[in-house]
Design a protein around this motif. Structure first.
Motif, mmCIF file in Angstrom:
data_model
loop_
_atom_site.group_PDB
_atom_site.id
_atom_site.type_symbol
_atom_site.label_atom_id
_atom_site.label_comp_id
_atom_site.label_asym_id
_atom_site.label_seq_id
_atom_site.Cartn_x
_atom_site.Cartn_y
_atom_site.Cartn_z
ATOM 1 N N LEU A 1 0.830 -1.197 0.000
ATOM 2 C CA LEU A 1 0.000 0.000 0.000
ATOM 3 C C LEU A 1 0.873 1.260 0.000
ATOM 4 O O LEU A 1 0.597 2.232 -0.715
ATOM 5 C CB LEU A 1 -0.927 -0.006 1.224
ATOM 6 C CG LEU A 1 -1.943 1.134 1.314
ATOM 7 C CD1 LEU A 1 -2.891 1.120 0.123
ATOM 8 C CD2 LEU A 1 -2.731 1.035 2.631
ATOM 9 N N TYR A 2 1.932 1.228 0.778
ATOM 10 C CA TYR A 2 2.862 2.370 0.840
ATOM 11 C C TYR A 2 3.513 2.610 -0.529
ATOM 12 O O TYR A 2 3.595 3.751 -1.000
ATOM 13 C CB TYR A 2 3.936 2.075 1.891
ATOM 14 C CG TYR A 2 4.920 3.198 2.121
ATOM 15 C CD1 TYR A 2 4.729 4.111 3.157
ATOM 16 C CD2 TYR A 2 6.053 3.342 1.318
ATOM 17 C CE1 TYR A 2 5.632 5.139 3.378
ATOM 18 C CE2 TYR A 2 6.965 4.369 1.533
ATOM 19 C CZ TYR A 2 6.748 5.261 2.564
ATOM 20 O OH TYR A 2 7.648 6.289 2.775
ATOM 21 N N ALA A 3 3.958 1.535 -1.170
ATOM 22 C CA ALA A 3 4.609 1.656 -2.485
ATOM 23 C C ALA A 3 3.630 2.178 -3.527
ATOM 24 O O ALA A 3 3.990 3.010 -4.372
ATOM 25 C CB ALA A 3 5.175 0.303 -2.913
ATOM 26 N N SER B 1 4.507 5.599 -5.333
ATOM 27 C CA SER B 1 4.876 5.418 -6.749
ATOM 28 C C SER B 1 3.583 5.291 -7.551
ATOM 29 O O SER B 1 3.291 4.242 -8.133
ATOM 30 C CB SER B 1 5.759 4.178 -6.933
ATOM 31 O OG SER B 1 6.978 4.320 -6.258
ATOM 32 N N ALA B 2 2.818 6.385 -7.539
ATOM 33 C CA ALA B 2 1.467 6.358 -8.127
ATOM 34 C C ALA B 2 1.482 6.082 -9.624
ATOM 35 O O ALA B 2 0.507 5.564 -10.173
ATOM 36 C CB ALA B 2 0.769 7.691 -7.846
ATOM 37 N N TYR C 1 7.908 -0.550 -10.819
ATOM 38 C CA TYR C 1 8.383 -0.219 -12.168
ATOM 39 C C TYR C 1 7.364 0.668 -12.873
ATOM 40 O O TYR C 1 6.166 0.395 -12.855
ATOM 41 C CB TYR C 1 8.617 -1.498 -12.968
ATOM 42 C CG TYR C 1 9.671 -2.392 -12.354
ATOM 43 C CD1 TYR C 1 11.015 -2.207 -12.638
ATOM 44 C CD2 TYR C 1 9.305 -3.417 -11.481
ATOM 45 C CE1 TYR C 1 11.986 -3.032 -12.073
ATOM 46 C CE2 TYR C 1 10.272 -4.239 -10.905
ATOM 47 C CZ TYR C 1 11.603 -4.036 -11.203
ATOM 48 O OH TYR C 1 12.566 -4.838 -10.634
ATOM 49 N N TYR C 2 7.860 1.696 -13.521
ATOM 50 C CA TYR C 2 6.983 2.693 -14.136
ATOM 51 C C TYR C 2 6.251 2.146 -15.363
ATOM 52 O O TYR C 2 5.182 2.638 -15.715
ATOM 53 C CB TYR C 2 7.793 3.929 -14.535
ATOM 54 C CG TYR C 2 8.198 4.800 -13.362
ATOM 55 C CD1 TYR C 2 7.980 6.167 -13.384
ATOM 56 C CD2 TYR C 2 8.798 4.248 -12.234
ATOM 57 C CE1 TYR C 2 8.352 6.974 -12.312
ATOM 58 C CE2 TYR C 2 9.168 5.038 -11.157
ATOM 59 C CZ TYR C 2 8.949 6.393 -11.188
ATOM 60 O OH TYR C 2 9.327 7.182 -10.133
ATOM 61 N N LYS C 3 6.814 1.146 -16.030
ATOM 62 C CA LYS C 3 6.178 0.573 -17.215
ATOM 63 C C LYS C 3 6.150 -0.952 -17.091
ATOM 64 O O LYS C 3 7.152 -1.575 -16.749
ATOM 65 C CB LYS C 3 6.948 0.982 -18.481
ATOM 66 C CG LYS C 3 6.246 0.613 -19.775
ATOM 67 C CD LYS C 3 6.980 1.173 -20.982
ATOM 68 C CE LYS C 3 6.263 0.830 -22.283
ATOM 69 N NZ LYS C 3 6.971 1.369 -23.469
ATOM 70 N N ALA C 4 5.005 -1.549 -17.385
ATOM 71 C CA ALA C 4 4.848 -3.000 -17.266
ATOM 72 C C ALA C 4 5.811 -3.741 -18.188
ATOM 73 O O ALA C 4 6.004 -3.350 -19.349
ATOM 74 C CB ALA C 4 3.410 -3.404 -17.581
ATOM 75 N N LEU C 5 6.438 -4.773 -17.650
ATOM 76 C CA LEU C 5 7.380 -5.637 -18.363
ATOM 77 C C LEU C 5 8.653 -4.916 -18.800
ATOM 78 O O LEU C 5 9.431 -5.449 -19.593
ATOM 79 C CB LEU C 5 6.712 -6.304 -19.581
ATOM 80 C CG LEU C 5 5.449 -7.122 -19.293
ATOM 81 C CD1 LEU C 5 4.940 -7.760 -20.580
ATOM 82 C CD2 LEU C 5 5.698 -8.170 -18.228
ATOM 83 N N HIS C 6 8.883 -3.720 -18.284
ATOM 84 C CA HIS C 6 10.126 -2.986 -18.518
ATOM 85 C C HIS C 6 10.785 -2.723 -17.162
ATOM 86 O O HIS C 6 10.093 -2.400 -16.184
ATOM 87 C CB HIS C 6 9.864 -1.667 -19.235
ATOM 88 C CG HIS C 6 9.488 -1.832 -20.676
ATOM 89 N ND1 HIS C 6 8.294 -2.399 -21.075
ATOM 90 C CD2 HIS C 6 10.155 -1.519 -21.820
ATOM 91 C CE1 HIS C 6 8.238 -2.415 -22.402
ATOM 92 N NE2 HIS C 6 9.350 -1.895 -22.877
ATOM 93 N N SER D 1 12.466 2.616 -12.133
ATOM 94 C CA SER D 1 11.827 1.975 -10.985
ATOM 95 C C SER D 1 12.187 2.671 -9.679
ATOM 96 O O SER D 1 13.212 3.341 -9.568
ATOM 97 C CB SER D 1 12.231 0.498 -10.897
ATOM 98 O OG SER D 1 13.617 0.393 -10.600
ATOM 99 N N ASP D 2 11.309 2.499 -8.688
ATOM 100 C CA ASP D 2 11.563 2.930 -7.311
ATOM 101 C C ASP D 2 11.701 1.669 -6.460
ATOM 102 O O ASP D 2 11.002 0.673 -6.697
ATOM 103 C CB ASP D 2 10.414 3.784 -6.776
ATOM 104 C CG ASP D 2 10.132 5.007 -7.647
ATOM 105 O OD1 ASP D 2 11.097 5.558 -8.204
ATOM 106 O OD2 ASP D 2 8.943 5.392 -7.770
#
Length: 389
Positions: A256-258, A262-263, A286-291, A295-296
């Protein structure tokens, strides 16, 4: 040919013999792996789910569902949320059965598929690519040092190919398709090798970074100009002396925190080591799925879910960012479909180079043998005509 180039050719030839077979295998498996997501999406319906306007189920519920199928699985599975339109996966290490991926609907928890990952075609391809299906400790060294040799071959190949005269350059950049098959093969080796060289070097160096940790550290240090970032090297530890009286699920609180911090992230992968008192729970957003580039990273206390280490993408050093993009560069997905096609073609050319190289060597070897036979035949014929013994 100068004596220096003759020595370079000798080294180039024999290093090619030594590493050629491994280079062919690694390159062909690399070609197959480039489009593995697209191929599997086309073949398997369970890799897609209908997007629903409600939150994902927490990891505790997904783990509970997965453990019903394999109650003897190890305690700390990896839990992955791969996007709004993709299933969540609980990766269970099961004694005597190996790793099983339980695919679940992330909104409802509905069971979608149980995959024995060791039987997945592309995972087998990946293991051949990385280890030649040998034990990882041995296979990684063989593949890694073969690729080091291949890098040297690419450099010496350019030195040998480089035209001496300006008038030869135009011819050297083109394949003479209407020539004899040996000339076509010679051009395929040299011309295609030249055009693919820069991409092949990038693929080779990113592959070496996967194989050897010292390469990864070297890249980080070189890009950071030798500067050390203590925040990145910090190893967080859970505080086992201050456990809460009422136990909480740190996985759920951490997730939940993540999500909140990292909305924009589309993919979350969670793993932990709660067997050790000081073990933590880690979440990569990760900002994009499967990439895997942008990332944070969050590390939480396994008992209280207190954030112990938070490393946002924008706060990472340049060296760490370069290493983060290593996988996406290596498989060609860094800029989408165009770079995937480029990586595929470059890998295909790399696979052809040892083969065309052997054909060139074999042709020259036979040519020399024929010349020797012709000289001997001519001398014997001359002796017969002159009548000399």
């Amino acid at each position: 040919m100068t004596p220096l180039k003759k020595n370079i050719l000798f080294i180039h030839r024999w290093l090619g013999f030594i590493s050629g077979l491994v280079v062919v295998i690694v390159s062909i498996t690399g070609c197959l792996f480039v489009f593995q997501d697209e191929i599997q999406d086309a073949l398997y319906d369970y890799r897609k789910v209908t997007v629903e306007q409600k939150p994902f189920l927490p990891p505790s519920q997904l783990r509970e569902i997965a453990f019903k199928y394999y109650p003897t699985a190890e305690k700390d599975p990896i839990v992955g949320y791969y996007g709004k339109d993709r299933p969540a996966i609980v990766m269970l290490p099961v004694p005597k059965l190996g790793m099983h991926y339980i695919n679940l609907n992330p909104y409802t928890g509905k069971f979608l598929h149980d995959e024995d990952i060791e039987r997945n075609f592309f995972v087998v391809v990946e293991y051949i690519h990385l280890y030649l299906l040998l034990p990882p400790v041995i296979g990684k060294q063989i593949v890694g040092w073969s690729i080091v040799t291949f890098v040297f071959l690419l450099i010496t190949g350019i030195v040998l190919w480089w035209p001496k005269r300006k008038s030869d350059r135009k011819r050297s950049f083109n394949i003479k398709w209407n020539g004899r098959w040996r000339r076509v093969n010679y051009d395929l080796h040299n011309v295609l090798g030249f055009y693919a060289c820069s991409i092949a070097l990038i693929l080779a160096l990113t592959g070496l970074s996967i194989a050897f940790q010292w390469i990864t550290k070297g890249i980080n240090k070189a890009v950071n100009l030798g500067q050390t970032y203590t925040a990145e090297e910090q190893v967080p530890v859970s505080d086992s002396l201050h456990r809460p009286q009422m136990p909480i699920d740190a996985w759920d609180k951490g997730f939940l925190y993540a999500q909140q911090h990292s909305a924009k992230a589309q993919m979350f992968i969670m793993y932990g080591d709660t067997k050790k008192a000081g073990g933590t729970i880690t979440i990569n957003a990760y900002y994009k799925a499967l990439h895997y580039y942008k990332s944070d990273t969050y590390d939480f206390d396994q008992f209280t879910a207190k954030p112990l280490k938070v490393l946002m993408h924008q706060n990472k050093s340049a060296g760490l960012k370069v290493n983060d993009m290593n996988y996406d560069i290596h498989v060609g997905q860094i800029l989408g479909l165009p770079t995937k096609i480029i990586a595929f073609l470059a890998s295909l050319i790399c696979a052809s180079l040892p083969i065309t190289g052997v054909i060139i060597w074999w042709g020259k070897r036979n040519k020399k043998g024929k010349k020797v036979k012709e000289v001997v035949h001519r001398r014997m014929h001359n002796k017969q005509l002159t009548g000399k013994a």
